[in-house]
Scaffold this active site. Structure first.
Site, PDB file in Angstrom:
ATOM      1  N   GLU A   1       1.327  -0.787  -0.546  1.00 36.70           N
ATOM      2  CA  GLU A   1       0.298  -0.243   0.224  1.00 36.70           C
ATOM      3  C   GLU A   1       0.560   1.325  -0.111  1.00 36.70           C
ATOM      4  O   GLU A   1       1.948   1.561   0.837  1.00 36.70           O
ATOM      5  CB  GLU A   1      -1.026  -0.121   1.554  1.00 36.70           C
ATOM      6  CG  GLU A   1      -2.077   1.352   0.889  1.00 36.70           C
ATOM      7  CD  GLU A   1      -2.835   1.073   2.655  1.00 36.70           C
ATOM      8  OE1 GLU A   1      -2.603   0.570   3.407  1.00 36.70           O
ATOM      9  OE2 GLU A   1      -3.526   1.873   2.455  1.00 36.70           O
TER      10      GLU A   1
ATOM     11  N   ALA B   1       1.885  -0.157  10.903  1.00 39.20           N
ATOM     12  CA  ALA B   1       1.501  -1.363  11.089  1.00 39.20           C
ATOM     13  C   ALA B   1       0.530  -1.764   9.086  1.00 39.20           C
ATOM     14  O   ALA B   1      -0.030  -1.020   8.637  1.00 39.20           O
ATOM     15  CB  ALA B   1       0.360  -2.509  11.336  1.00 39.20           C
ATOM     16  N   MET B   2      -0.157  -2.635   8.368  1.00 38.75           N
ATOM     17  CA  MET B   2      -0.429  -2.670   7.081  1.00 38.75           C
ATOM     18  C   MET B   2      -1.890  -4.263   7.120  1.00 38.75           C
ATOM     19  O   MET B   2      -0.779  -5.671   7.569  1.00 38.75           O
ATOM     20  CB  MET B   2       0.670  -3.023   6.392  1.00 38.75           C
ATOM     21  CG  MET B   2       0.362  -3.102   5.170  1.00 38.75           C
ATOM     22  SD  MET B   2      -0.759  -1.743   4.494  1.00 38.75           S
ATOM     23  CE  MET B   2      -2.408  -2.540   3.407  1.00 38.75           C
ATOM     24  N   GLU B   3      -2.216  -3.846   6.934  1.00 39.57           N
ATOM     25  CA  GLU B   3      -3.126  -4.496   6.937  1.00 39.57           C
ATOM     26  C   GLU B   3      -3.187  -6.214   5.828  1.00 39.57           C
ATOM     27  O   GLU B   3      -4.326  -6.315   5.325  1.00 39.57           O
ATOM     28  CB  GLU B   3      -5.181  -4.431   6.914  1.00 39.57           C
ATOM     29  CG  GLU B   3      -5.245  -3.235   5.809  1.00 39.57           C
ATOM     30  CD  GLU B   3      -4.851  -2.108   5.521  1.00 39.57           C
ATOM     31  OE1 GLU B   3      -3.864  -1.583   6.496  1.00 39.57           O
ATOM     32  OE2 GLU B   3      -5.946  -1.395   4.578  1.00 39.57           O
ATOM     33  N   ASN B   4      -2.343  -6.311   5.168  1.00 38.77           N
ATOM     34  CA  ASN B   4      -2.565  -7.436   4.167  1.00 38.77           C
ATOM     35  C   ASN B   4      -3.093  -8.967   4.921  1.00 38.77           C
ATOM     36  O   ASN B   4      -3.704  -9.224   5.521  1.00 38.77           O
ATOM     37  CB  ASN B   4      -1.098  -7.856   3.976  1.00 38.77           C
ATOM     38  CG  ASN B   4       0.210  -7.583   3.794  1.00 38.77           C
ATOM     39  OD1 ASN B   4      -0.113  -6.040   3.621  1.00 38.77           O
ATOM     40  ND2 ASN B   4       0.700  -6.616   4.848  1.00 38.77           N
TER      41      ASN B   4
ATOM     42  N   HIS C   1      -6.813  -2.607  14.917  1.00 36.18           N
ATOM     43  CA  HIS C   1      -7.026  -1.434  13.690  1.00 36.18           C
ATOM     44  C   HIS C   1      -6.558  -2.519  12.505  1.00 36.18           C
ATOM     45  O   HIS C   1      -7.178  -2.012  11.483  1.00 36.18           O
ATOM     46  CB  HIS C   1      -5.903  -0.303  13.865  1.00 36.18           C
ATOM     47  CG  HIS C   1      -5.846   0.283  12.537  1.00 36.18           C
ATOM     48  ND1 HIS C   1      -6.618   1.965  12.198  1.00 36.18           N
ATOM     49  CD2 HIS C   1      -5.043   0.816  11.444  1.00 36.18           C
ATOM     50  CE1 HIS C   1      -6.936   2.466  11.301  1.00 36.18           C
ATOM     51  NE2 HIS C   1      -6.224   1.747  10.811  1.00 36.18           N
ATOM     52  N   GLU C   2      -5.575  -2.151  12.392  1.00 38.72           N
ATOM     53  CA  GLU C   2      -5.457  -3.879  11.591  1.00 38.72           C
ATOM     54  C   GLU C   2      -6.024  -4.943  11.178  1.00 38.72           C
ATOM     55  O   GLU C   2      -6.842  -5.308  10.223  1.00 38.72           O
ATOM     56  CB  GLU C   2      -4.296  -4.018  11.589  1.00 38.72           C
ATOM     57  CG  GLU C   2      -3.142  -3.189  11.698  1.00 38.72           C
ATOM     58  CD  GLU C   2      -2.796  -1.636  10.549  1.00 38.72           C
ATOM     59  OE1 GLU C   2      -3.436  -2.727   9.631  1.00 38.72           O
ATOM     60  OE2 GLU C   2      -2.588  -0.532  10.718  1.00 38.72           O
TER      61      GLU C   2
ATOM     62  N   HIS D   1      -9.410  -3.647  10.008  1.00 41.37           N
ATOM     63  CA  HIS D   1      -9.656  -3.297   8.514  1.00 41.37           C
ATOM     64  C   HIS D   1      -9.549  -4.705   7.279  1.00 41.37           C
ATOM     65  O   HIS D   1     -10.312  -4.845   6.257  1.00 41.37           O
ATOM     66  CB  HIS D   1      -8.346  -3.664   7.868  1.00 41.37           C
ATOM     67  CG  HIS D   1      -7.530  -2.360   7.960  1.00 41.37           C
ATOM     68  ND1 HIS D   1      -8.655  -0.287   7.022  1.00 41.37           N
ATOM     69  CD2 HIS D   1      -6.558  -1.187   8.266  1.00 41.37           C
ATOM     70  CE1 HIS D   1      -8.137   0.296   7.446  1.00 41.37           C
ATOM     71  NE2 HIS D   1      -6.317   0.575   8.176  1.00 41.37           N
TER      72      HIS D   1
ATOM     73  N   GLU E   1      -9.511   4.097   6.149  1.00 37.92           N
ATOM     74  CA  GLU E   1      -8.856   4.382   6.757  1.00 37.92           C
ATOM     75  C   GLU E   1     -10.188   5.493   8.091  1.00 37.92           C
ATOM     76  O   GLU E   1      -9.664   4.950   9.421  1.00 37.92           O
ATOM     77  CB  GLU E   1      -7.358   5.276   6.941  1.00 37.92           C
ATOM     78  CG  GLU E   1      -6.830   4.458   6.249  1.00 37.92           C
ATOM     79  CD  GLU E   1      -6.218   3.467   6.781  1.00 37.92           C
ATOM     80  OE1 GLU E   1      -6.553   3.005   8.049  1.00 37.92           O
ATOM     81  OE2 GLU E   1      -5.797   2.711   6.245  1.00 37.92           O
TER      82      GLU E   1
HETATM   83  N1  TRP Z   1      -3.507   0.791   5.319  1.00 34.51           N
HETATM   84  C1  TRP Z   1      -2.410   1.296   6.362  1.00 34.51           C
HETATM   85  C2  TRP Z   1      -2.803   1.051   8.175  1.00 34.51           C
HETATM   86  O1  TRP Z   1      -3.356   2.383   7.877  1.00 34.51           O
HETATM   87  C3  TRP Z   1      -1.142   2.522   6.453  1.00 34.51           C
HETATM   88  C4  TRP Z   1      -0.086   1.797   6.268  1.00 34.51           C
HETATM   89  C5  TRP Z   1       1.103   0.987   6.191  1.00 34.51           C
HETATM   90  C6  TRP Z   1       0.730   2.287   5.044  1.00 34.51           C
HETATM   91  N2  TRP Z   1       2.234   1.184   5.606  1.00 34.51           N
HETATM   92  C7  TRP Z   1       1.901   1.796   4.880  1.00 34.51           C
HETATM   93  C8  TRP Z   1       0.110   3.643   3.624  1.00 34.51           C
HETATM   94  C9  TRP Z   1       2.903   2.931   3.837  1.00 34.51           C
HETATM   95  C10 TRP Z   1       1.356   4.069   3.106  1.00 34.51           C
HETATM   96  C11 TRP Z   1       2.570   3.860   3.210  1.00 34.51           C
HETATM   97  O2  TRP Z   1      -3.235   0.744   8.867  1.00 34.51           O
HETATM   98 ZN    ZN Z   2      -5.182   1.639   8.672  1.00 35.69          ZN
END
Ligand code: TRP
Ligand code: ZN
Length: 886
Positions: free
Chosen positions: A127, A268-271, A303-304, A307, A326
């Site tokens: 993302e 963090a990232m919600e993969n 949060h993640e 998502h 978001e």
């Molecule tokens: N979707 C992620 C969140 O809010 C945001 C995010 C994680 C992100 N890593 C990133 C956005 C790197 C831009 C670049 O939970």
């Molecule tokens: Zn998010």
């Protein structure tokens, strides 16, 4: 690095994708000096469009094309064209299979976007537009595909190979390599794709969903961190239960995995099924992480996880809709945290953060609506406005519709759009369907930037027992936007009697009165609400719980504020009254500082703090919030042109006066709390957070008196604590005190003890970077050479450069401009390595208009120096363009 000037992308230019990708089959061959990525894409012409076959334009950056085949036939160089951002071919059929092989260099990827290496492991961040750095693709969220992923890597170095979904096959290669294949049954956009390869250990648990399915939960970390996962695991299980109970949302795969990585641009990232976390948002145990860190872990895990529905099952059509996922998800996680901890404290924290940081953004050159109309670089739009203001917009809907109808609306939204990529309009449409409300005007919150101002005045007529509230709203111009139309503003309010009780409320035209508070719907530029049968002159309690993200202006006298602080029945508004009172007092001192060395402090502030300290039944969490003066950042935002040094000095003066005047009751209370902390083992729960927060706040006040006995108590708390919350607070107090020998000793012993724990060293850097004593810049410059520092690690950069430029008012805003020059140097250096970080770190300089002319000039000089420093990333270019345009 850019090769051409970045251009604006506009929401109004949105077009459906020409082609779709039904299946995506990826194979990764990971090596130390390169990686090969094979992609086999089963594609079709978008059936929603006409029968023609336009050229297929795939996104791709920093890829070396090794091979390309269409329907199994290798293409010659004349059959495709390549630029540094696209690959174009001409399909001959409506359905076809495109295969590519690209070579990339993850080990050299310092931007931390796409596939990269962090502490010896491979990981991804896709993302918003990172997938195009992995393979040629239609890298846009409205192209959703079923992914199958095979990862090959050396078995010894990378025993764990992960991707989205479920593992379906594995095997051995020659030469000590192995492979695993993962299949994700859910269609998803490329930004939710992830792979991980590393030598990781995992903590396992399980969760039984509301329909009785067992889900395996795994948190993967580096072996040395295996004892720091329990809090995240508890938070995950609590989140899963909460989403079932409050939103009726059940998890949908058989496995849910979290991986902690040390180098990460965000939280963090919600993969899908494989969340990747900044290690700072997963790892927590009493000895190494503060209470605040524990709460952050809980909030980010939630949060993640949330998502998975608000973002993954229902995703965004395009990146202009980012707040769809978001804003909604931040609202969801803040309600979760409110339910897990103290609701009013959570609200206070969120509002303080919003008003200090998002309001500043809304008033600056980067101001943009919750749904922006255009952008150059989407990474720059992961902003406080998209996240925090976006959450406030959802909260207002929740307030206007009521919890029950809002839930019907979210159910309808998820049901209607499951598996789709949609817009903010679709979300609002679901809320309209269930409520029967017309939300057309409400939607201005999505399109108009800027913080609305709500001017409230009132009058009481004793003869007729009527009370009138007149509300005027306006919204300042923001870049590219003038003449804003009125918003729909839910104004939660009550009228208080002389005894502090809530008077019955009856609007003219209503036949009966209602008890307690109510929500007025403000929809016009100017509007009067007439209350009848009001028995006495009331004091209004306005914008309770901060029911809308606006600046409230009502002419409260200091005595009114003192009354509200003691008696308001809304906990948030009690706190707010105290903040406004302290703000008035500090602003008064700012004015006096120019004339005299001995300002006059309004004694009523000291008296009310004393009364609060004596109030036995007052909840310690609330007392801690009351005693916290408004932050320097928040005070700066109250000025048209702020003098940061005078504000800092005034705030210090008021803090010192409070400390000297209230030393005795503060010390007694401190000692009592410290004793409880010593006698009870650490627990990560709200009541203990509250106790330690109050204890540490009192210690910080007390250390201002420079009393040697208190210093001993501080050294004791620093040295003898079973938890980082007490230890770090002790360290911070010493570092900010004139006891420099003791401070140095403490810093040294701390570093020795924790030198192998990077997250603890981040805290050690931050405490020093934020210290406001003279010589702060030299200290930070010195720390840049510390072996534990690395400019390539975002957590380190935030801990040192970020803390200095956002928390060290005295040194960052030094009159000679040295603090600004320092930040500019770091931004230039960062931009060559990690453009997203450079564009984030520069933000304090972009706020130049908020300051007095001297500071403005110094900040502008640095912005211009950065601009002229050479080739800039698109990220930094956009921020500079906007900051210098005004
Ligand atoms: N979707 C992620 C969140 O809010 C945001 C995010 C994680 C992100 N890593 C990133 C956005 C790197 C831009 C670049 O939970
Ligand atoms: Zn998010």
């Amino acid at each position: 690095m850019r090769t051409e000037q970045p251009k604006m992308i506009a929401l109004s230019d949105y077009r459906l994708p020409d082609y779709l990708i039904d299946e995506t089959h990826l194979t990764f061959e990971l090596h130390e000096s390169y990686a090969l990525v094979h992609a086999r894409l089963l594609m079709q012409r978008n059936p929603g469009l006409d029968e023609s076959l336009p050229p297929l334009v795939l996104d791709g950056q920093q890829l070396e094309l090794v091979d390309i085949e269409l329907d199994g036939r290798q293409l010659s160089v004349v059959e495709y064209s390549l630029t540094d951002s696209h690959l174009q071919i001409q399909p001959a059929k409506h359905q076809f299979e495109l295969s590519t092989t690209v070579r990339i260099e993850p080990q050299n990827n310092t931007a931390l976007e796409g596939l990269y290496k962090s502490s010896g492991m491979f990981c991804t961040q896709c993302e918003a537009e990172g997938f195009r750095k992995i393979t040629y693709y239609l890298d846009r969220p409205d192209v959703m595909s079923r992914f199958t992923t095979t990862i090959h890597a050396e078995k010894h170095r990378y025993p764990i190979l992960l991707s989205n979904g479920n593992p379906i096959a594995e095997g051995e290669d020659e030469n000590g390599r192995h492979w695993v294949t993962w299949e994700d049954p859910f269609k998803k956009p490329a930004y939710l794709f992830a792979v991980v390869a590393g030598d990781l250990w995992c903590v396992e648990d399980s969760f039984t969903t509301m329909s009785g399915r067992d889900v395996a939960l795994r948190i993967y970390v580096e072996p040395e961190n295996i004892d720091k996962c329990q809090h995240a695991m508890n938070s995950l299980k609590n989140s899963m239960r909460w989403d079932e109970e409050v939103y009726g949302r059940e998890y949908d795969l058989d496995i849910f995995m979290i991986v902690a990585v040390n180098d990460f641009n965000m939280g963090a990232m919600e993969n899908k099924g494989l969340n990747i976390f900044n290690s700072s948002c997963v790892l927590a145990k009493a000895e190494t992480a503060t209470d605040a860190a524990h709460q952050r872990v809980e909030g980010v895990v939630a949060h993640e996880y949330f998502h998975n529905w608000s973002g993954n099952r229902v995703t965004c059509r395009d990146w202009f809709q980012l707040s769809l996922k978001e804003g909604f998800t931040v609202f969801r996680d803040s309600e979760f945290s409110a339910d897990m901890n103290s609701r009013v404290v959570k609200r206070i924290e969120d509002v303080a953060y919003l008003r200090t940081h998002q309001f500043a953004e809304d008033a600056g050159p980067m101001a943009h609506p919750v749904r922006p109309a255009q952008y150059m670089e989407i990474s720059n739009f992961y902003t406080l406005t998209i996240y925090e203001k976006g959450a406030e917009v959802v909260r207002m809907l929740h307030t206007l519709l009521g919890a029950e109808t809002f839930r019907k609306g979210s159910d309808l939204y998820f049901e209607r759009h499951d598996g789709q990529a949609v817009t903010c309009d679709d979300f609002i449409a679901a809320m309209e369907s269930v409520s029967g409300m017309d939300l057309t005007q409400f939607k201005r919150w999505y399109s108009q930037a800027g913080t609305p101002e709500l001017q409230v005045s009132d009058s009481y007529d004793a003869a007729t027992q009527t009370y009138q509230l007149t509300v005027k709203q306006s919204c300042p111009d923001t870049p590219g936007q003038t003449d804003k139309q009125p918003f729909v503003i839910p104004l939660s309010m009550a009228l208080l009697s002389k005894q502090g009780t809530e008077l019955p409320l009856q609007l003219q035209g209503e036949s009966v009165a209602t008890e307690g508070e109510r929500v007025l719907s403000v929809t016009q530029a100017e509007q009067t609400f007439t209350f009848i049968n009001v028995a006495e002159q009331p004091l209004p309690s306005l914008l309770r719980g901060f029911s809308a993200p606006v600046e409230l202006r009502y002419d409260y006298s200091r005595d009114d504020l003192l009354f509200l602080l003691q008696h308001d029945t809304d906990g948030f508004n009690r706190w707010e009254a105290g903040q406004q009172l302290a703000l008035q007092v500090i602003e008064e001192v700012v004015g006096q500082i120019y004339e005299t060395d001995e300002p006059m402090l309004d004694m009523r502030l000291i008296e009310v703090f004393e009364a609060l300290l004596a109030q036995e039944d007052l909840n310690p969490a609330m007392l801690a919030e009351f005693l916290a003066l408004p932050s320097t950042g928040y005070i700066i935002e109250q000025y048209v042109q702020a003098d940061p040094l005078a504000i800092h000095q005034a705030r210090e003066y008021v803090s010192n006066q409070l400390a000297f005047a209230l030393k005795e009751p503060m010390l007694a209370r401190y000692q009592a709390l410290r004793k409880v902390s010593l006698d009870t083992p650490y627990v990560a729960q709200a009541s203990d957070f509250a106790r330690r927060r109050l204890q540490n706040m009192l210690l910080a006040y007390l250390m201002r008196t420079q009393d040697l006995e208190i210093m001993d108590a501080c050294i004791d708390q620093f040295g003898i604590a079973d938890n980082m919350t007490e230890r770090l607070a002790g360290l911070a107090c010493l570092v900010n005190s004139p006891f420099s020998d003791e401070a140095e000793k403490a810093l040294e012993s701390f570093a020795e003890r924790f030198e192998n724990d990077p997250l603890v060293m981040d805290q050690w850097f931050s405490v020093q970077a934020a210290a406001g004593l003279p010589g702060g810049l030299e200290r930070v410059q010195h720390l840049l050479n510390h072996p534990a520092f690395s400019i390539k690690n975002p957590n380190k950069v935030r801990a040192l450069v970020g803390a200095f430029s956002t928390q060290n008012t005295a040194n960052f805003h030094a009159a000679d401009g040295s603090g600004y020059a320092f930040l500019a140097d770091k931004v230039i250096k960062l931009d060559a390595l990690n453009p997203q970080m450079a564009a984030r770190m520069i933000s304090p300089l972009t706020r130049w208009q908020r300051f007095d002319l001297h500071h403005q000039e110094q900040m502008l000089a640095q912005l211009k120096r950065i601009k002229n420093s050479g080739d800039l990333s698109a990220d930094l270019f956009e921020v500079l363009e906007k900051s210098l345009a005004v």
